[in-house]
Design an enzyme around this catalytic site. Structure first.
Site, mmCIF file in Angstrom:
data_model
loop_
_atom_site.group_PDB
_atom_site.id
_atom_site.type_symbol
_atom_site.label_atom_id
_atom_site.label_comp_id
_atom_site.label_asym_id
_atom_site.label_seq_id
_atom_site.Cartn_x
_atom_site.Cartn_y
_atom_site.Cartn_z
ATOM 1 N N GLY A 21 -19.217 -143.527 -21.556
ATOM 2 C CA GLY A 21 -20.657 -143.317 -21.567
ATOM 3 C C GLY A 21 -21.305 -143.005 -20.244
ATOM 4 N N CYS B 247 -24.622 -114.093 -33.150
ATOM 5 C CA CYS B 247 -25.805 -113.755 -33.939
ATOM 6 C C CYS B 247 -26.569 -115.008 -34.378
ATOM 7 C CB CYS B 247 -25.379 -112.937 -35.148
ATOM 8 S SG CYS B 247 -23.882 -113.586 -35.904
ATOM 9 N N GLU C 209 -13.353 -146.496 -21.095
ATOM 10 C CA GLU C 209 -12.959 -145.256 -21.781
ATOM 11 C C GLU C 209 -13.801 -144.073 -21.294
ATOM 12 O OE1 GLU C 209 -13.733 -146.141 -25.897
ATOM 13 O OE2 GLU C 209 -12.065 -147.541 -26.082
ATOM 14 N N ARG D 283 -22.639 -127.053 -25.991
ATOM 15 C CA ARG D 283 -23.586 -128.121 -25.642
ATOM 16 C C ARG D 283 -25.047 -127.670 -25.599
ATOM 17 N NH1 ARG D 283 -23.766 -130.926 -21.588
ATOM 18 N NH2 ARG D 283 -23.954 -132.880 -22.709
ATOM 19 N N TYR E 30 -27.255 -129.589 -28.296
ATOM 20 C CA TYR E 30 -28.082 -130.699 -27.795
ATOM 21 C C TYR E 30 -29.245 -130.217 -26.936
ATOM 22 C CZ TYR E 30 -23.345 -132.653 -28.324
ATOM 23 O OH TYR E 30 -22.092 -132.971 -28.755
ATOM 24 N N TYR F 171 -16.339 -131.749 -22.712
ATOM 25 C CA TYR F 171 -16.939 -131.295 -23.973
ATOM 26 C C TYR F 171 -17.299 -129.809 -23.925
ATOM 27 C CZ TYR F 171 -17.133 -136.334 -24.289
ATOM 28 O OH TYR F 171 -16.789 -137.654 -24.277
HETATM 29 N N1 LLP Z 1 -15.097 -143.947 -26.225
HETATM 30 C C1 LLP Z 1 -15.576 -143.632 -27.440
HETATM 31 C C2 LLP Z 1 -15.313 -144.528 -28.576
HETATM 32 C C3 LLP Z 1 -16.322 -142.446 -27.613
HETATM 33 O O1 LLP Z 1 -16.784 -142.140 -28.810
HETATM 34 C C4 LLP Z 1 -16.541 -141.602 -26.506
HETATM 35 C C5 LLP Z 1 -17.317 -140.354 -26.649
HETATM 36 C C6 LLP Z 1 -16.008 -141.966 -25.256
HETATM 37 C C7 LLP Z 1 -15.303 -143.152 -25.149
HETATM 38 C C8 LLP Z 1 -16.193 -141.139 -24.013
HETATM 39 O O2 LLP Z 1 -17.527 -141.062 -23.661
HETATM 40 P P1 LLP Z 1 -17.989 -140.408 -22.272
HETATM 41 O O3 LLP Z 1 -17.486 -141.280 -21.148
HETATM 42 O O4 LLP Z 1 -17.428 -139.046 -22.199
HETATM 43 O O5 LLP Z 1 -19.467 -140.405 -22.358
HETATM 44 N N2 LLP Z 1 -19.960 -133.850 -27.258
HETATM 45 C C9 LLP Z 1 -20.935 -134.670 -26.578
HETATM 46 C C10 LLP Z 1 -20.375 -136.026 -26.183
HETATM 47 C C11 LLP Z 1 -19.823 -136.796 -27.339
HETATM 48 C C12 LLP Z 1 -19.224 -138.118 -26.925
HETATM 49 C C13 LLP Z 1 -18.460 -138.728 -28.044
HETATM 50 N N3 LLP Z 1 -17.824 -139.960 -27.750
HETATM 51 C C14 LLP Z 1 -21.486 -133.913 -25.392
HETATM 52 O O6 LLP Z 1 -21.085 -132.767 -25.181
HETATM 53 O O7 LLP Z 1 -22.349 -134.407 -24.674
#
Ligand code: LLP
Length: 418
Positions: free
Chosen positions: A244, A348, A278, A318, A322, A377
């Site tokens: 996150g 398109c 994570e 993205r 978003y 992503y």
């Molecule tokens: N752990 C879990 C259970 C998750 O669902 C995710 C991301 C992460 C770790 C890693 O999160 P990070 O550190 O990358 O924030 N496609 C979206 C982001 C979707 C994230 C989904 N889960 C974007 O392009 O912003």
């Protein structure tokens, strides 16, 4: 360097460079659109997070979903990372990259029976379970296979991550996890269930989080739960704070790895257990750019100026999905006045736009632009919409570069069809 973030794409005399390599030189060889990543940026981001948690036992499980190119996964393994896999496919990628099954946490809100069976048979380190029903399915499958599955329950703490609603996961209205208040009872119910062994607790409240408060509140809730479970006689091995941590898409400083660690460590110290992290975006986000060529330029009578690129939502979804902001820079900027550009893709759909009214120097057909901070992503969310072909990926390391994934061909795509 502590607290500073290394940004690999910088102007040089030969135009934009990634580390020590000219971006133009790479795309002359591999064509456009193309993803280019910096190994140095990945190393530095990984080490910054690792150093930030140095005072507490911790394991970084890189979230493969952010970018699972094999070469990048192998690079992270060489740094000492472990992984978070979100599908059967990502488990295979981790194993192919040389990780042991014990290095994998298997997460995901909807795991099929086949995927659970695959994870249990491989002996993954932890399965992060998302519901009472999933716990029962894991138990039944493991017992049937004569195995004991190591599980952590993902709790939903009803905390607003204050990120984009589409990537917030910690509110009670979201589909993720079990309500925090139900968790203790579930651990008690399943304490003696054959096939299950509880080794941890898990939370992940969202992505691109840029303020410490929601992360601290999630850590506090999780640690309190772990203390309650310990009082109940449940011997946990870790607490998993999920990912996150956000990155500075707009160039303004956001929460750094050091600030994140400083914010959550006081909570973690209430318990003498290792923490699992994570992170995805914070490790690879700044490391990558999508390089694209201008294929058309047009001007409307009201003054609006469009640059149509050869990359679009099929390569980087993205902005369309978003409304997210990515810095965009010309590879060789032209002198003169800056103008407001709408930078759009060739698809398109009107949502196929990377930026509107973005001030940039003049652009002409065949100019190159780089969409920055696309390492997370980006390539992983690409599609074949309009029968477009997946872009190649290049990894730069110092003054060397390697094509780590070739461009897809139309024959690759059609090979699946009769
Ligand atoms: N752990 C879990 C259970 C998750 O669902 C995710 C991301 C992460 C770790 C890693 O999160 P990070 O550190 O990358 O924030 N496609 C979206 C982001 C979707 C994230 C989904 N889960 C974007 O392009 O912003």
């Amino acid at each position: 360097m502590r607290g500073l973030v290394y940004l690999p794409f910088q102007p040089s005399a030969a135009g934009l460079a990634c580390d020590l390599v000219s971006v133009q030189l790479i795309v002359e060889r591999v064509g456009t659109p193309a993803y280019i990543y910096s190994a140095r940026a990945i190393r530095e981001a990984y080490r910054a997070l690792d150093a930030a948690f140095a005072d507490h036992p911790h394991a970084i499980h890189y979230a493969l979903k952010a970018n699972s190119a094999l070469a990048i996964v192998r690079l992270l393994r060489s740094l000492g990372s472990r992984v978070d896999a979100n599908s059967g496919g990502e488990i295979i990628v981790a194993l192919r990259a040389g990780f042991g099954p014990g290095d994998i946490v298997f997460t995901g809100v909807g795991k099929t029976r086949d995927e659970l069976e695959q994870a249990i048979a491989a002996g993954v380190g932890t399965i992060n379970a998302e519901s009472p029903g999933e716990l029962e399915r894991i138990a039944a499958l493991a017992a049937g296979m004569g195995r004991v599955a190591r599980v952590a329950l993902r709790v939903n703490p009803d905390i607003d991550a204050r990120s984009h609603p589409n990537i917030s996961t910690g509110l009670r209205t979201n589909k993720f996890g079990v309500p925090l208040g139900d968790a203790r009872q579930l651990y008690l119910v399943h304490r003696t269930t054959p096939g299950l062994r509880f080794v941890g607790v898990h939370v992940h409240i969202g992505s691109q989080i840029t303020t410490p408060e929601p992360l601290v509140r999630a850590a506090r809730a999780l640690v309190s739960l772990a203390l309650d479970l310990r009082a109940d006689g449940c011997a946990l091995e870790h607490v998993d704070l999920g990912g996150g941590l956000g990155i500075a898409y707009e160039g303004q400083p956001v929460l750094t790895a050091a600030q994140y660690a400083a914010a959550v460590l006081p909570e973690l110290r209430r318990l003498d257990l290792p923490v699992v992290l994570e992170p995805g975006r914070a490790i690879v986000g700044h490391a990558g750019a999508l390089v694209s060529r201008v294929i058309d330029v047009k001007r409307y009578p009201d003054g609006r100026q469009f640059a149509v690129l050869d990359a679009g939502m099929t390569e980087l979804m993205r902005p369309a999905l978003y409304g997210s902001y990515h810095r965009i820079v010309p590879v060789v900027p032209r002198d003169g006045e800056r103008i407001r550009w709408d930078l759009v893709g060739p698809i398109c759909e009107s949502s196929d736009a990377f930026a509107t009214e973005r001030e940039l120097p003049e652009l002409r057909v065949d100019d190159l632009v780089a969409v920055l901070d696309a390492g997370a992503y980006g390539a992983v969310m690409a599609s074949n919409y309009n029968r477009r072909l997946l872009a190649p990926e290049v990894l730069v390391d110092g003054s060397e570069w390697t094509l780590i994934r070739r461009r897809q061909t139309i024959d690759d795509v059609l090979a699946l069809e009769s």
